[in-house]
Design a protein around this motif. Sequence first.
Motif, PDB file in Angstrom:
ATOM      1  N   ARG A  98      47.194  43.857  38.618  1.00  0.00           N
ATOM      2  CA  ARG A  98      48.638  43.970  38.787  1.00  0.00           C
ATOM      3  C   ARG A  98      49.284  42.598  38.688  1.00  0.00           C
ATOM      4  O   ARG A  98      48.823  41.637  39.330  1.00  0.00           O
ATOM      5  CB  ARG A  98      48.976  44.595  40.130  1.00  0.00           C
ATOM      6  CG  ARG A  98      50.436  45.038  40.168  1.00  0.00           C
ATOM      7  CD  ARG A  98      50.932  45.267  41.565  1.00  0.00           C
ATOM      8  NE  ARG A  98      50.221  46.336  42.235  1.00  0.00           N
ATOM      9  CZ  ARG A  98      50.204  46.476  43.560  1.00  0.00           C
ATOM     10  NH1 ARG A  98      50.850  45.619  44.333  1.00  0.00           N
ATOM     11  NH2 ARG A  98      49.540  47.461  44.105  1.00  0.00           N
ATOM     12  N   HIS A 113      42.447  34.062  31.318  1.00  0.00           N
ATOM     13  CA  HIS A 113      43.900  34.055  31.516  1.00  0.00           C
ATOM     14  C   HIS A 113      44.355  32.863  32.343  1.00  0.00           C
ATOM     15  O   HIS A 113      45.454  32.859  32.887  1.00  0.00           O
ATOM     16  CB  HIS A 113      44.384  35.379  32.131  1.00  0.00           C
ATOM     17  CG  HIS A 113      43.862  35.652  33.511  1.00  0.00           C
ATOM     18  ND1 HIS A 113      44.542  35.294  34.641  1.00  0.00           N
ATOM     19  CD2 HIS A 113      42.713  36.219  33.929  1.00  0.00           C
ATOM     20  CE1 HIS A 113      43.838  35.637  35.707  1.00  0.00           C
ATOM     21  NE2 HIS A 113      42.713  36.190  35.293  1.00  0.00           N
ATOM     22  N   GLU A 173      42.952  40.252  43.049  1.00  0.00           N
ATOM     23  CA  GLU A 173      42.159  41.431  43.410  1.00  0.00           C
ATOM     24  C   GLU A 173      41.980  41.527  44.932  1.00  0.00           C
ATOM     25  O   GLU A 173      41.891  42.629  45.470  1.00  0.00           O
ATOM     26  CB  GLU A 173      40.811  41.444  42.677  1.00  0.00           C
ATOM     27  CG  GLU A 173      40.228  42.856  42.667  1.00  0.00           C
ATOM     28  CD  GLU A 173      39.209  43.137  41.570  1.00  0.00           C
ATOM     29  OE1 GLU A 173      39.367  42.639  40.447  1.00  0.00           O
ATOM     30  OE2 GLU A 173      38.261  43.878  41.850  1.00  0.00           O
ATOM     31  N   ARG A 175      34.992  40.863  41.912  1.00  0.00           N
ATOM     32  CA  ARG A 175      35.919  41.256  40.838  1.00  0.00           C
ATOM     33  C   ARG A 175      35.331  42.403  40.030  1.00  0.00           C
ATOM     34  O   ARG A 175      34.116  42.463  39.833  1.00  0.00           O
ATOM     35  CB  ARG A 175      36.164  40.073  39.887  1.00  0.00           C
ATOM     36  CG  ARG A 175      36.925  38.913  40.507  1.00  0.00           C
ATOM     37  CD  ARG A 175      38.385  39.278  40.725  1.00  0.00           C
ATOM     38  NE  ARG A 175      39.177  38.168  41.247  1.00  0.00           N
ATOM     39  CZ  ARG A 175      39.377  37.906  42.535  1.00  0.00           C
ATOM     40  NH1 ARG A 175      38.818  38.666  43.458  1.00  0.00           N
ATOM     41  NH2 ARG A 175      40.143  36.895  42.902  1.00  0.00           N
ATOM     42  N   SER A 176      36.211  43.263  39.543  1.00  0.00           N
ATOM     43  CA  SER A 176      35.774  44.414  38.739  1.00  0.00           C
ATOM     44  C   SER A 176      35.749  44.054  37.262  1.00  0.00           C
ATOM     45  O   SER A 176      36.722  43.497  36.741  1.00  0.00           O
ATOM     46  CB  SER A 176      36.745  45.579  38.930  1.00  0.00           C
ATOM     47  OG  SER A 176      36.823  45.926  40.281  1.00  0.00           O
ATOM     48  N   ASP A 188      32.799  41.239  28.683  1.00  0.00           N
ATOM     49  CA  ASP A 188      33.842  40.496  27.965  1.00  0.00           C
ATOM     50  C   ASP A 188      34.955  40.122  28.942  1.00  0.00           C
ATOM     51  O   ASP A 188      35.670  40.998  29.446  1.00  0.00           O
ATOM     52  CB  ASP A 188      34.402  41.341  26.816  1.00  0.00           C
ATOM     53  CG  ASP A 188      33.358  41.579  25.723  1.00  0.00           C
ATOM     54  OD1 ASP A 188      32.290  40.920  25.764  1.00  0.00           O
ATOM     55  OD2 ASP A 188      33.615  42.412  24.842  1.00  0.00           O
ATOM     56  N   ALA A 227      37.944  34.402  38.692  1.00  0.00           N
ATOM     57  CA  ALA A 227      37.020  35.003  37.714  1.00  0.00           C
ATOM     58  C   ALA A 227      37.235  34.403  36.331  1.00  0.00           C
ATOM     59  O   ALA A 227      36.278  34.089  35.617  1.00  0.00           O
ATOM     60  CB  ALA A 227      37.200  36.516  37.671  1.00  0.00           C
ATOM     61  N   THR A 239      33.863  45.391  33.174  1.00  0.00           N
ATOM     62  CA  THR A 239      33.332  46.529  32.420  1.00  0.00           C
ATOM     63  C   THR A 239      32.024  46.142  31.751  1.00  0.00           C
ATOM     64  O   THR A 239      31.892  45.015  31.248  1.00  0.00           O
ATOM     65  CB  THR A 239      34.350  46.926  31.316  1.00  0.00           C
ATOM     66  OG1 THR A 239      35.582  47.262  31.964  1.00  0.00           O
ATOM     67  CG2 THR A 239      33.852  48.095  30.500  1.00  0.00           C
ATOM     68  N   VAL A 262      38.484  38.309  29.934  1.00  0.00           N
ATOM     69  CA  VAL A 262      39.753  37.762  29.454  1.00  0.00           C
ATOM     70  C   VAL A 262      39.952  36.415  30.148  1.00  0.00           C
ATOM     71  O   VAL A 262      39.884  36.328  31.373  1.00  0.00           O
ATOM     72  CB  VAL A 262      40.935  38.702  29.812  1.00  0.00           C
ATOM     73  CG1 VAL A 262      42.264  38.049  29.445  1.00  0.00           C
ATOM     74  CG2 VAL A 262      40.773  40.038  29.111  1.00  0.00           C
TER      75      VAL A 262
HETATM   76  C1  LIG Z   1      37.579  49.110  36.506  1.00  0.00           C
HETATM   77  C2  LIG Z   1      38.023  47.737  36.024  1.00  0.00           C
HETATM   78  C3  LIG Z   1      37.408  47.170  34.918  1.00  0.00           C
HETATM   79  C4  LIG Z   1      37.846  45.907  34.450  1.00  0.00           C
HETATM   80  N1  LIG Z   1      37.230  45.367  33.349  1.00  0.00           N
HETATM   81  C5  LIG Z   1      37.606  44.140  32.910  1.00  0.00           C
HETATM   82  C6  LIG Z   1      36.945  43.530  31.792  1.00  0.00           C
HETATM   83  O1  LIG Z   1      35.990  44.046  31.225  1.00  0.00           O
HETATM   84  N2  LIG Z   1      37.408  42.307  31.376  1.00  0.00           N
HETATM   85  C7  LIG Z   1      38.450  41.665  32.006  1.00  0.00           C
HETATM   86  O2  LIG Z   1      38.805  40.543  31.599  1.00  0.00           O
HETATM   87  N3  LIG Z   1      39.055  42.211  33.082  1.00  0.00           N
HETATM   88  C8  LIG Z   1      38.663  43.430  33.548  1.00  0.00           C
HETATM   89  N4  LIG Z   1      39.280  43.973  34.633  1.00  0.00           N
HETATM   90  C9  LIG Z   1      40.424  43.271  35.219  1.00  0.00           C
HETATM   91  C10 LIG Z   1      40.005  42.132  36.161  1.00  0.00           C
HETATM   92  O3  LIG Z   1      39.270  42.662  37.243  1.00  0.00           O
HETATM   93  C11 LIG Z   1      41.295  41.458  36.698  1.00  0.00           C
HETATM   94  O4  LIG Z   1      42.005  40.878  35.636  1.00  0.00           O
HETATM   95  C12 LIG Z   1      41.016  40.447  37.802  1.00  0.00           C
HETATM   96  O5  LIG Z   1      42.230  40.268  38.510  1.00  0.00           O
HETATM   97  C13 LIG Z   1      40.554  39.093  37.272  1.00  0.00           C
HETATM   98  O6  LIG Z   1      40.262  38.271  38.366  1.00  0.00           O
HETATM   99  P1  LIG Z   1      40.763  36.753  38.471  1.00  0.00           P
HETATM  100  O7  LIG Z   1      39.990  36.142  39.567  1.00  0.00           O
HETATM  101  O8  LIG Z   1      40.704  36.146  37.114  1.00  0.00           O
HETATM  102  O9  LIG Z   1      42.301  36.899  38.872  1.00  0.00           O
HETATM  103  P2  LIG Z   1      42.884  37.254  40.340  1.00  0.00           P
HETATM  104  O10 LIG Z   1      42.534  36.200  41.325  1.00  0.00           O
HETATM  105  O11 LIG Z   1      42.494  38.662  40.690  1.00  0.00           O
HETATM  106  O12 LIG Z   1      44.444  37.221  40.065  1.00  0.00           O
HETATM  107  C14 LIG Z   1      45.166  35.978  40.097  1.00  0.00           C
HETATM  108  C15 LIG Z   1      46.484  36.150  39.355  1.00  0.00           C
HETATM  109  O13 LIG Z   1      46.220  36.385  37.990  1.00  0.00           O
HETATM  110  C16 LIG Z   1      46.857  37.586  37.563  1.00  0.00           C
HETATM  111  N5  LIG Z   1      45.972  38.211  36.572  1.00  0.00           N
HETATM  112  C17 LIG Z   1      44.822  38.916  36.788  1.00  0.00           C
HETATM  113  N6  LIG Z   1      44.288  39.297  35.610  1.00  0.00           N
HETATM  114  C18 LIG Z   1      45.108  38.827  34.646  1.00  0.00           C
HETATM  115  C19 LIG Z   1      45.087  38.879  33.221  1.00  0.00           C
HETATM  116  N7  LIG Z   1      44.097  39.472  32.550  1.00  0.00           N
HETATM  117  N8  LIG Z   1      46.104  38.283  32.536  1.00  0.00           N
HETATM  118  C20 LIG Z   1      47.097  37.646  33.186  1.00  0.00           C
HETATM  119  N9  LIG Z   1      47.184  37.547  34.537  1.00  0.00           N
HETATM  120  C21 LIG Z   1      46.183  38.132  35.250  1.00  0.00           C
HETATM  121  C22 LIG Z   1      47.077  38.411  38.815  1.00  0.00           C
HETATM  122  O14 LIG Z   1      48.217  39.241  38.660  1.00  0.00           O
HETATM  123  C23 LIG Z   1      47.316  37.325  39.863  1.00  0.00           C
HETATM  124  O15 LIG Z   1      48.662  36.937  39.846  1.00  0.00           O
HETATM  125  C24 LIG Z   1      38.872  45.225  35.116  1.00  0.00           C
HETATM  126  C25 LIG Z   1      39.450  45.790  36.264  1.00  0.00           C
HETATM  127  C26 LIG Z   1      39.039  47.044  36.704  1.00  0.00           C
HETATM  128  C27 LIG Z   1      39.696  47.625  37.942  1.00  0.00           C
END
Ligand SMILES: Cc1cc2nc3c(=O)[nH]c(=O)nc-3n(C[C@H](O)[C@H](O)[C@H](O)COP(=O)(O)OP(=O)(O)OC[C@H]3O[C@@H](n4cnc5c(N)ncnc54)[C@H](O)[C@@H]3O)c2cc1C
Length: 311
Positions: free
Chosen positions: A285, A126, A290, A102-103, A122, A132, A105, A124
């Motif tokens: 998105r 969610h 991711e 996962r990406s 930091d 993540a 910052t 989020v």
């Molecule tokens: C360059 C870069 C830097 C980033 N820096 C940060 C950072 O510092 N802190 C941070 O929290 N995130 C950051 N993100 C975003 C983070 O990578 C994504 O939110 C990621 O999808 C989280 O992974 P997950 O396993 O929680 O969810 P995933 O398994 O990837 O997604 C599962 C589901 O959750 C949804 N989802 C993902 N993120 C969110 C959200 N925030 N709110 C609501 N629904 C969501 C998706 O649409 C999908 O339906 C960054 C992304 C990029 C590309």
Amino acid sequence: MTATASGATASGATASDTAPAAAHFRFFALEVLRTRRLGHSFLRVTFGGESLSGFRSGGYDQSLSLFLPPAHQEHTVLPSTDEDTWFAAWRAMPDEERPVMRSYTVREQRRTPGGADEVDIDFVLHGDASPASQWAGRAVTGRRIMAIGPAVAENKSVRFQPPAGTDALLMYADETALPAAAAILDRLPAGTRVAAWFEVPHADDRLALPTLADADITWIVRERGAGKERTERVLEALRAAELPVAEAPYAWLAGEAGTIRAVRRHVVQERSIDRRAVRFTGYWRLGASEEELLAEAYAGQAASEEPSSEL
Ligand SMILES: Cc1cc2nc3c(=O)[nH]c(=O)nc-3n(C[C@H](O)[C@H](O)[C@H](O)COP(=O)(O)OP(=O)(O)OC[C@H]3O[C@@H](n4cnc5c(N)ncnc54)[C@H](O)[C@@H]3O)c2cc1C
């Protein structure tokens, strides 16, 4: 070949960053030192570890790739961190054992008075259904993960690159990009004119953002005005705003991909900001994990020699 050159991107949706110059990125072992709740949606995880002595954040919106263990494992285990073989070895792992990439910052890197290096990220929170977010919500001192991060401060995962002569900044970030926006504001020289729109889920996610810049920040809180479509609410706030008069503005936009596309269109078409002076990045998105974004990025790369756009 470098750690990220095998096709795995340091930032999921940003396939253009898949081949940074040699030795710009490498693996680091990170250990959770402590966690702190910053607001309703934000959890700060502070990492340490000996290998961080070689970590060189470029600041601003510096991103890195984290490898987080599946829920049944305490620590991240990768079969290889060798720059030529890790990617194939990671992909070949059984689904239930493979750490998710996962990406995130680098909110801050610092050296403690005792000489140890620390990095804040930091997260989020969610929901528990996303790997993540779930990992962060359960993070405790001593947990170990792996990361591909910067070994030199000038690297392609610092996207904030205003050209010389920029005389005003326009920023939009949702909660996932607020850590990056905060780190950018941290570094701006005194007097830099900034007009910023930051969108967060809850009122107490409006974090303090210390800066020397002359920053006019508008918060868009989603819990208020519920029911309105999220992108529309952001566009409404932007359309209602007067932007600073500037000869050479630079826009930095990061957040949910659909909203970012609309905001970019707004600043280019309705505000006449030169498209070359707009840095936009989809951080996530709606409705896509991711992995799904990565799969699209690989497919796009396979179909074209050109690196794909950031959305
Ligand atoms: C360059 C870069 C830097 C980033 N820096 C940060 C950072 O510092 N802190 C941070 O929290 N995130 C950051 N993100 C975003 C983070 O990578 C994504 O939110 C990621 O999808 C989280 O992974 P997950 O396993 O929680 O969810 P995933 O398994 O990837 O997604 C599962 C589901 O959750 C949804 N989802 C993902 N993120 C969110 C959200 N925030 N709110 C609501 N629904 C969501 C998706 O649409 C999908 O339906 C960054 C992304 C990029 C590309």
